[in-house]
Design a protein around this motif. Sequence first.
Motif, PDB file in Angstrom:
ATOM      1  N   VAL A  75       0.564  -1.432  -0.275  1.00 17.20           N
ATOM      2  CA  VAL A  75       0.112   0.240   0.146  1.00 17.20           C
ATOM      3  C   VAL A  75       1.039   0.747   0.081  1.00 17.20           C
ATOM      4  O   VAL A  75       0.899   2.545  -0.426  1.00 17.20           O
ATOM      5  CB  VAL A  75      -0.717  -0.444   1.150  1.00 17.20           C
ATOM      6  CG1 VAL A  75      -1.696   1.312   1.675  1.00 17.20           C
ATOM      7  CG2 VAL A  75      -2.119  -0.987   0.607  1.00 17.20           C
ATOM      8  N   ILE A  76       1.678   1.490   1.017  1.00 18.51           N
ATOM      9  CA  ILE A  76       2.730   2.434   1.189  1.00 18.51           C
ATOM     10  C   ILE A  76       3.203   2.801  -0.312  1.00 18.51           C
ATOM     11  O   ILE A  76       3.170   3.994  -0.874  1.00 18.51           O
ATOM     12  CB  ILE A  76       3.987   2.104   1.932  1.00 18.51           C
ATOM     13  CG1 ILE A  76       2.903   2.074   3.312  1.00 18.51           C
ATOM     14  CG2 ILE A  76       4.863   3.339   2.018  1.00 18.51           C
ATOM     15  CD1 ILE A  76       3.629   1.724   4.520  1.00 18.51           C
ATOM     16  N   ASP A  77       3.933   1.043  -0.964  1.00 15.43           N
ATOM     17  CA  ASP A  77       4.675   1.511  -2.066  1.00 15.43           C
ATOM     18  C   ASP A  77       3.837   2.284  -3.538  1.00 15.43           C
ATOM     19  O   ASP A  77       4.463   2.950  -4.051  1.00 15.43           O
ATOM     20  CB  ASP A  77       5.385   0.570  -2.634  1.00 15.43           C
ATOM     21  CG  ASP A  77       5.860   0.141  -3.583  1.00 15.43           C
ATOM     22  OD1 ASP A  77       7.430   1.260  -4.189  1.00 15.43           O
ATOM     23  OD2 ASP A  77       6.128  -0.149  -5.543  1.00 15.43           O
ATOM     24  N   LEU A  78       2.221   1.224  -3.725  1.00 18.39           N
ATOM     25  CA  LEU A  78       1.890   1.980  -4.433  1.00 18.39           C
ATOM     26  C   LEU A  78       1.180   3.555  -4.747  1.00 18.39           C
ATOM     27  O   LEU A  78       1.519   4.418  -5.636  1.00 18.39           O
ATOM     28  CB  LEU A  78       0.212   1.227  -4.280  1.00 18.39           C
ATOM     29  CG  LEU A  78       0.229  -0.423  -4.559  1.00 18.39           C
ATOM     30  CD1 LEU A  78      -0.659  -1.079  -4.845  1.00 18.39           C
ATOM     31  CD2 LEU A  78       0.891  -0.274  -6.137  1.00 18.39           C
ATOM     32  N   GLN A  79       1.356   3.815  -2.898  1.00 20.56           N
ATOM     33  CA  GLN A  79       1.554   5.642  -3.078  1.00 20.56           C
ATOM     34  C   GLN A  79       2.526   6.623  -3.199  1.00 20.56           C
ATOM     35  O   GLN A  79       1.983   7.236  -4.093  1.00 20.56           O
ATOM     36  CB  GLN A  79       0.995   5.484  -1.254  1.00 20.56           C
ATOM     37  CG  GLN A  79      -0.189   5.249  -1.025  1.00 20.56           C
ATOM     38  CD  GLN A  79      -1.285   5.891   0.511  1.00 20.56           C
ATOM     39  OE1 GLN A  79      -0.814   6.827   0.868  1.00 20.56           O
ATOM     40  NE2 GLN A  79      -1.354   4.847   1.490  1.00 20.56           N
ATOM     41  N   ARG A  80       2.938   5.882  -3.177  1.00 18.68           N
ATOM     42  CA  ARG A  80       4.544   6.055  -3.694  1.00 18.68           C
ATOM     43  C   ARG A  80       5.461   6.678  -5.293  1.00 18.68           C
ATOM     44  O   ARG A  80       5.726   7.462  -5.651  1.00 18.68           O
ATOM     45  CB  ARG A  80       5.516   5.267  -3.218  1.00 18.68           C
ATOM     46  CG  ARG A  80       7.701   6.623  -3.102  1.00 18.68           C
ATOM     47  CD  ARG A  80       8.313   5.907  -2.606  1.00 18.68           C
ATOM     48  NE  ARG A  80       8.898   4.612  -3.568  1.00 18.68           N
ATOM     49  CZ  ARG A  80       9.469   3.827  -4.408  1.00 18.68           C
ATOM     50  NH1 ARG A  80       9.430   5.245  -5.342  1.00 18.68           N
ATOM     51  NH2 ARG A  80       9.229   2.377  -5.018  1.00 18.68           N
ATOM     52  N   ARG A  81       4.661   5.177  -5.404  1.00 15.07           N
ATOM     53  CA  ARG A  81       4.097   5.372  -7.405  1.00 15.07           C
ATOM     54  C   ARG A  81       3.507   6.522  -8.275  1.00 15.07           C
ATOM     55  O   ARG A  81       3.227   6.130  -8.918  1.00 15.07           O
ATOM     56  CB  ARG A  81       4.580   4.080  -7.771  1.00 15.07           C
ATOM     57  CG  ARG A  81       5.887   3.573  -7.248  1.00 15.07           C
ATOM     58  CD  ARG A  81       5.550   1.654  -8.041  1.00 15.07           C
ATOM     59  NE  ARG A  81       5.237   1.233  -7.017  1.00 15.07           N
ATOM     60  CZ  ARG A  81       4.557  -0.838  -7.428  1.00 15.07           C
ATOM     61  NH1 ARG A  81       5.151  -0.773  -9.098  1.00 15.07           N
ATOM     62  NH2 ARG A  81       3.733  -1.611  -7.268  1.00 15.07           N
ATOM     63  N   CYS A  83       0.401   5.684  -7.838  1.00 17.05           N
ATOM     64  CA  CYS A  83      -1.356   4.645  -7.679  1.00 17.05           C
ATOM     65  C   CYS A  83      -2.108   4.583  -6.584  1.00 17.05           C
ATOM     66  O   CYS A  83      -2.788   3.262  -5.792  1.00 17.05           O
ATOM     67  CB  CYS A  83      -0.379   3.141  -7.908  1.00 17.05           C
ATOM     68  SG  CYS A  83       0.857   3.030  -9.466  1.00 17.05           S
ATOM     69  N   PRO A  84      -3.141   5.471  -6.743  1.00 21.10           N
ATOM     70  CA  PRO A  84      -4.400   5.442  -5.506  1.00 21.10           C
ATOM     71  C   PRO A  84      -5.379   4.314  -5.548  1.00 21.10           C
ATOM     72  O   PRO A  84      -5.765   4.395  -4.619  1.00 21.10           O
ATOM     73  CB  PRO A  84      -4.462   7.110  -5.587  1.00 21.10           C
ATOM     74  CG  PRO A  84      -4.881   7.346  -6.913  1.00 21.10           C
ATOM     75  CD  PRO A  84      -2.872   6.727  -7.586  1.00 21.10           C
ATOM     76  N   ARG A  85      -5.845   4.175  -6.904  1.00 21.67           N
ATOM     77  CA  ARG A  85      -6.536   2.965  -6.916  1.00 21.67           C
ATOM     78  C   ARG A  85      -5.993   1.906  -6.878  1.00 21.67           C
ATOM     79  O   ARG A  85      -7.060   1.459  -5.414  1.00 21.67           O
ATOM     80  CB  ARG A  85      -7.225   2.978  -8.575  1.00 21.67           C
ATOM     81  CG  ARG A  85      -8.528   1.985  -8.514  1.00 21.67           C
ATOM     82  CD  ARG A  85      -9.353   2.274  -7.588  1.00 21.67           C
ATOM     83  NE  ARG A  85     -10.735   1.596  -7.636  1.00 21.67           N
ATOM     84  CZ  ARG A  85     -11.344   1.251  -8.042  1.00 21.67           C
ATOM     85  NH1 ARG A  85     -11.730   2.522  -8.561  1.00 21.67           N
ATOM     86  NH2 ARG A  85     -12.795   1.013  -8.052  1.00 21.67           N
ATOM     87  N   THR A  86      -5.265   0.993  -7.058  1.00 27.01           N
ATOM     88  CA  THR A  86      -4.556   0.172  -6.406  1.00 27.01           C
ATOM     89  C   THR A  86      -4.444  -0.146  -5.353  1.00 27.01           C
ATOM     90  O   THR A  86      -4.854  -1.223  -4.544  1.00 27.01           O
ATOM     91  CB  THR A  86      -3.370  -0.327  -7.632  1.00 27.01           C
ATOM     92  OG1 THR A  86      -3.861   0.257  -9.281  1.00 27.01           O
ATOM     93  CG2 THR A  86      -3.015  -1.751  -7.090  1.00 27.01           C
ATOM     94  N   ALA A  87      -3.639   1.227  -5.024  1.00 23.16           N
ATOM     95  CA  ALA A  87      -3.416   1.445  -3.229  1.00 23.16           C
ATOM     96  C   ALA A  87      -4.170   1.121  -2.976  1.00 23.16           C
ATOM     97  O   ALA A  87      -4.313   0.439  -1.302  1.00 23.16           O
ATOM     98  CB  ALA A  87      -2.293   2.620  -2.786  1.00 23.16           C
ATOM     99  N   PHE A  88      -5.924   1.902  -3.045  1.00 21.22           N
ATOM    100  CA  PHE A  88      -6.909   1.599  -1.987  1.00 21.22           C
ATOM    101  C   PHE A  88      -7.810   0.481  -1.987  1.00 21.22           C
ATOM    102  O   PHE A  88      -8.149  -0.040  -0.734  1.00 21.22           O
ATOM    103  CB  PHE A  88      -7.744   2.842  -2.572  1.00 21.22           C
ATOM    104  CG  PHE A  88      -9.368   2.663  -2.456  1.00 21.22           C
ATOM    105  CD1 PHE A  88     -10.242   2.915  -1.350  1.00 21.22           C
ATOM    106  CD2 PHE A  88     -10.083   2.070  -3.245  1.00 21.22           C
ATOM    107  CE1 PHE A  88     -11.134   3.119  -0.808  1.00 21.22           C
ATOM    108  CE2 PHE A  88     -11.541   1.290  -2.881  1.00 21.22           C
ATOM    109  CZ  PHE A  88     -12.065   2.322  -1.789  1.00 21.22           C
ATOM    110  N   GLU A  89      -7.238  -0.168  -3.676  1.00 29.34           N
ATOM    111  CA  GLU A  89      -7.689  -1.766  -4.151  1.00 29.34           C
ATOM    112  C   GLU A  89      -6.807  -2.977  -1.885  1.00 29.34           C
ATOM    113  O   GLU A  89      -7.888  -3.228  -1.521  1.00 29.34           O
ATOM    114  CB  GLU A  89      -7.948  -2.230  -4.403  1.00 29.34           C
ATOM    115  CG  GLU A  89      -9.413  -1.331  -5.529  1.00 29.34           C
ATOM    116  CD  GLU A  89     -10.429  -1.774  -5.679  1.00 29.34           C
ATOM    117  OE1 GLU A  89     -10.525  -2.398  -4.171  1.00 29.34           O
ATOM    118  OE2 GLU A  89     -11.218  -0.914  -5.616  1.00 29.34           O
ATOM    119  N   HIS A  90      -5.909  -2.335  -2.243  1.00 28.82           N
ATOM    120  CA  HIS A  90      -4.796  -2.901  -0.965  1.00 28.82           C
ATOM    121  C   HIS A  90      -5.328  -2.510   0.454  1.00 28.82           C
ATOM    122  O   HIS A  90      -5.665  -3.944   0.988  1.00 28.82           O
ATOM    123  CB  HIS A  90      -3.474  -2.733  -1.182  1.00 28.82           C
ATOM    124  CG  HIS A  90      -3.118  -3.695  -2.833  1.00 28.82           C
ATOM    125  ND1 HIS A  90      -3.628  -3.536  -4.311  1.00 28.82           N
ATOM    126  CD2 HIS A  90      -2.738  -4.636  -3.082  1.00 28.82           C
ATOM    127  CE1 HIS A  90      -3.150  -4.532  -4.585  1.00 28.82           C
ATOM    128  NE2 HIS A  90      -1.437  -5.390  -3.690  1.00 28.82           N
TER     129      HIS A  90
END
Length: 207
Positions: A75-81, A83-90
């Motif tokens: 989740v933290i890495d997806l935010q850094r990259r 990718c908010p929607r993918t981070a949200f789903e995780h």
Amino acid sequence: MISGTCICVSHTLLQLAEVYRQREEYSSAIDYVSRTLYAYGRAFLGAFSFTSGTNRLDFDRIENRPFFLAIHRQVIDLQRRGCPRTAFEHARLLVSLDPLTDPHGVLLHLDYLSMKAGMGDWLLNVWNVYLGGEAEETEGCTDPSVLPGWGYARALLLREKEKERKDRGEAILAFPSVIPLLADKCDISLPTEVRSHKASRIWTDGR
């Protein structure tokens, strides 16, 4: 339920991921976190489903904890990259695994992520469940209404939907100490009497 075959492997992979993260080699760190998730995916019993939202994992069982940690790091890495929607789903998956205790505090991510991902209706629906739900339905769960981020996120969403101003006022009245912080971030000058007011202070000793 998780079989015991991947526990040692997952601990090792997460340790390697942390080493690479400390060295700022993020691509390698991401790779090892992904391998951890893959190892757990192979170890789950066939009846376990990620998509139903009804399966639970007991955080008190030691063998389950690396899976929680791996998703949180994802989740933290997806935010850094970016990718908010993918981070949200995780993040939503992570909170669904143990919604009673939320051991990794993922609710603190979901207010921000739901807005960035365009999933504001989800946040409002969750808020309404706790606001109007039966006591036995939400007993023991972390109440989002006690979190400042959720209160202000809800206020912004209701503003976009052109609801009454009282909904925005509720967040300010519930969490007035956030106002000076928001003003500083937005370069807004607040009157001295507002900053010095007792309600605007942030207490660090638990009072």
